[in-house]
Design a protein around this motif. Structure first.
Motif, short mmCIF file in Angstrom:
data_model
loop_
_atom_site.label_atom_id
_atom_site.label_comp_id
_atom_site.label_asym_id
_atom_site.label_seq_id
_atom_site.Cartn_x
_atom_site.Cartn_y
_atom_site.Cartn_z
N VAL A 155 0.73 -1.14 0.06
CA VAL A 155 -0.17 0.03 -0.04
C VAL A 155 0.80 1.31 0.07
N ILE B 207 2.56 1.79 -3.29
CA ILE B 207 1.58 2.63 -4.38
C ILE B 207 1.42 3.99 -3.99
N PHE B 208 1.31 4.32 -2.67
CA PHE B 208 0.87 5.63 -2.38
C PHE B 208 2.33 6.74 -2.66
#
Length: 130
Positions: free
Chosen positions: A99, A102-103
């Motif tokens: 996550v 991707i952030f």
């Protein structure tokens, strides 16, 4: 005395040159590369951030350098605080496996920070012109 001979004009030119250098650094950190066949751009922050734990910590150095240079250019406390929030979000969320990676690619904290600095410098110039 011509406009380009005024001390304010010299300061403005120096600020613009420094901003260009910082935008180049932000480009390398956040948007230098593109995934072929897509419009997805990423930089060294996204790549180095893939290294668990240490990658995100290592990317603090150039991020703090951008903030320090903004302070040296006279950015006010509220601009510096927003830059610190952007960098903190990048660090904290970026540390979450998958996550966070991707952030990092989507958020582009360093580009956001140079945009904040550019807006400050533009407002400073506009006030001087009035």
């Amino acid at each position: 005395m011509h406009d380009d001979e005024r001390p304010d004009a010299a300061d403005e030119d120096a600020g613009n040159r420094e901003l260009a250098r910082l935008e180049s650094l932000a480009d390398w950190l956040d948007t230098r590369f593109r995934i072929p066949g897509t419009s997805i751009r990423f930089g060294l922050d996204g790549l180095i951030g893939l290294v668990p734990g240490l990658g995100d910590l290592a990317m603090l150095a150039p991020a703090f350098y951008l903030i320090a240079r903004a302070a040296a250019l006279g950015a006010p406390l509220h601009v510096l605080a927003r830059m610190l929030v952007n960098t903190s979000l990048d660090l904290v969320i970026g540390a979450i496996p998958v996550v966070g990676d991707i952030f990092d690619v989507a958020f582009k904290a360093n580009r956001r920070n140079t945009a904040l600095l550019a807006r400050f410098l533009e407002r400073k110039k506009a006030k001087r012109i009035r």
